[in-house]
Design a protein around this motif. Structure first.
Motif, short mmCIF file in Angstrom:
data_model
loop_
_atom_site.label_atom_id
_atom_site.label_comp_id
_atom_site.label_asym_id
_atom_site.label_seq_id
_atom_site.Cartn_x
_atom_site.Cartn_y
_atom_site.Cartn_z
N LEU A 39 13.30 -3.65 1.10
CA LEU A 39 13.06 -4.02 2.50
C LEU A 39 11.67 -3.62 2.98
O LEU A 39 10.97 -4.42 3.62
CB LEU A 39 14.13 -3.40 3.40
CG LEU A 39 15.55 -3.93 3.19
CD1 LEU A 39 16.56 -3.06 3.94
CD2 LEU A 39 15.66 -5.38 3.63
N SER A 99 9.04 -5.92 1.25
CA SER A 99 9.05 -7.35 1.63
C SER A 99 8.83 -7.58 3.12
O SER A 99 8.31 -8.62 3.51
CB SER A 99 10.35 -8.01 1.18
OG SER A 99 11.46 -7.46 1.87
N GLU A 100 9.19 -6.60 3.96
CA GLU A 100 9.13 -6.84 5.41
C GLU A 100 8.21 -5.90 6.18
O GLU A 100 7.92 -6.15 7.34
CB GLU A 100 10.55 -6.78 5.99
CG GLU A 100 11.46 -7.85 5.41
CD GLU A 100 12.86 -7.78 5.95
OE1 GLU A 100 13.05 -7.30 7.09
OE2 GLU A 100 13.78 -8.20 5.22
N GLY A 101 7.81 -4.81 5.57
CA GLY A 101 6.92 -3.88 6.26
C GLY A 101 7.62 -2.59 6.64
O GLY A 101 8.83 -2.57 6.88
N SER A 130 8.63 -2.48 10.59
CA SER A 130 9.59 -3.50 11.05
C SER A 130 11.01 -3.26 10.55
O SER A 130 11.96 -3.79 11.11
CB SER A 130 9.12 -4.90 10.64
OG SER A 130 9.14 -5.03 9.25
N VAL A 131 11.17 -2.46 9.51
CA VAL A 131 12.50 -2.18 8.97
C VAL A 131 12.98 -0.85 9.53
O VAL A 131 12.37 0.19 9.28
CB VAL A 131 12.49 -2.15 7.43
CG1 VAL A 131 13.85 -1.73 6.89
CG2 VAL A 131 12.09 -3.50 6.87
N ARG A 158 18.99 -0.84 9.40
CA ARG A 158 18.93 -1.95 8.44
C ARG A 158 19.06 -1.41 7.01
O ARG A 158 19.77 -2.00 6.19
CB ARG A 158 17.61 -2.68 8.62
CG ARG A 158 17.40 -3.83 7.70
CD ARG A 158 17.73 -5.15 8.40
NE ARG A 158 17.58 -6.22 7.45
CZ ARG A 158 16.42 -6.77 7.12
NH1 ARG A 158 15.32 -6.38 7.72
NH2 ARG A 158 16.37 -7.73 6.24
N ASP A 201 22.19 -2.26 4.52
CA ASP A 201 21.89 -2.88 3.23
C ASP A 201 22.39 -2.03 2.06
O ASP A 201 22.89 -2.56 1.07
CB ASP A 201 20.38 -3.12 3.10
CG ASP A 201 20.04 -3.99 1.92
OD1 ASP A 201 20.13 -5.22 2.05
OD2 ASP A 201 19.67 -3.44 0.85
N ARG A 221 3.64 -9.15 -2.49
CA ARG A 221 3.22 -9.04 -1.09
C ARG A 221 2.05 -8.08 -0.92
O ARG A 221 1.92 -7.42 0.09
CB ARG A 221 4.40 -8.56 -0.26
CG ARG A 221 4.50 -9.29 1.06
CD ARG A 221 5.63 -8.72 1.91
NE ARG A 221 5.11 -8.49 3.24
CZ ARG A 221 4.69 -7.32 3.70
NH1 ARG A 221 4.76 -6.25 2.99
NH2 ARG A 221 4.21 -7.22 4.91
#
Length: 188
Positions: free
Chosen positions: A15, A18-20, A23-24, A28, A32, A97
């Motif tokens: 996470l 892939s998302e920063g 932001s996570v 979350r 997960d 990324r």
């Protein structure tokens, strides 16, 4: 490592990369990983601790990759090439990324923050390791060559997630060859 810790770190790694990092949220990661909040905090007292553990795992993977490249090469020049090919392979991999450490530094610019400190520690190790590789080639100016290598790598990592990675990797690998051949010719 306990199964719950491994699941938390696996979820966080996927996470965060892939998302920063910002932001996570913790909720979350907990969802997960399929663990409770208490389990997360038993293993990682804060989100910062989880972030540093994520970067530590990435650091260990890169260290292992450099060691494989170093020990599997026929010559010192080939060891430098093997590290470069490993970097290029990472850039070409699905879901690439950018550099986890450059991404983390961008999100945590305060040099005193533990996340930024983890980034600096990794980069210090990487530069030292690449310098040692260039020293082992027996050519002069190992430190400037290593700094140039790291700058080429940083640029390739940034460009590789913003555009077609194939020409980026080709340019990076040609740059590393140029470092090796230039340094050969400069010996005198």
């Amino acid at each position: 490592m306990s199964e719950a810790r491994a699941r938390l770190l696996s979820s966080a790694t996927r996470l965060f990369y892939s998302e920063g990092l910002h932001s996570v949220g913790i909720d979350r990661v907990i969802a997960d990983a399929g663990v409770t909040r208490a389990t997360l905090y038993r293993h990682f007292p804060s989100k910062d601790d989880l972030l540093v553990a994520y970067l530590s795992a990435a650091d260990q993977a890169i260290r292992a990759g450099v060691e494989v490249a170093r020990t599997g090469a026929d010559s010192s020049d080939d060891a430098v090439r093997a590290v470069a090919r490993s970097i290029a392979d990472g850039i070409r991999s699905p879901g690439f990324r950018g550099c986890a450490f450059l991404n983390a530094a961008a999100e945590y610019p305060d040099p005193a923050h533990p996340v930024h400190q983890a980034v600096l520690a990794h980069r210090h190790w990487f530069l030292r390791s690449v310098t040692e590789l260039f020293e082992q080639t027996g050519k002069p100016a190992a430190e400037p060559a290593a700094r140039h290598f790291v700058m080429l790598r940083d640029g390739a990592m940034a460009a590789g997630c913003l555009s077609d990675p194939a020409p980026v990797c080709e340019t990076f690998l040609r740059g590393v060859e140029g470092l090796l051949s230039y340094r050969s010719e400069s010996r005198g």
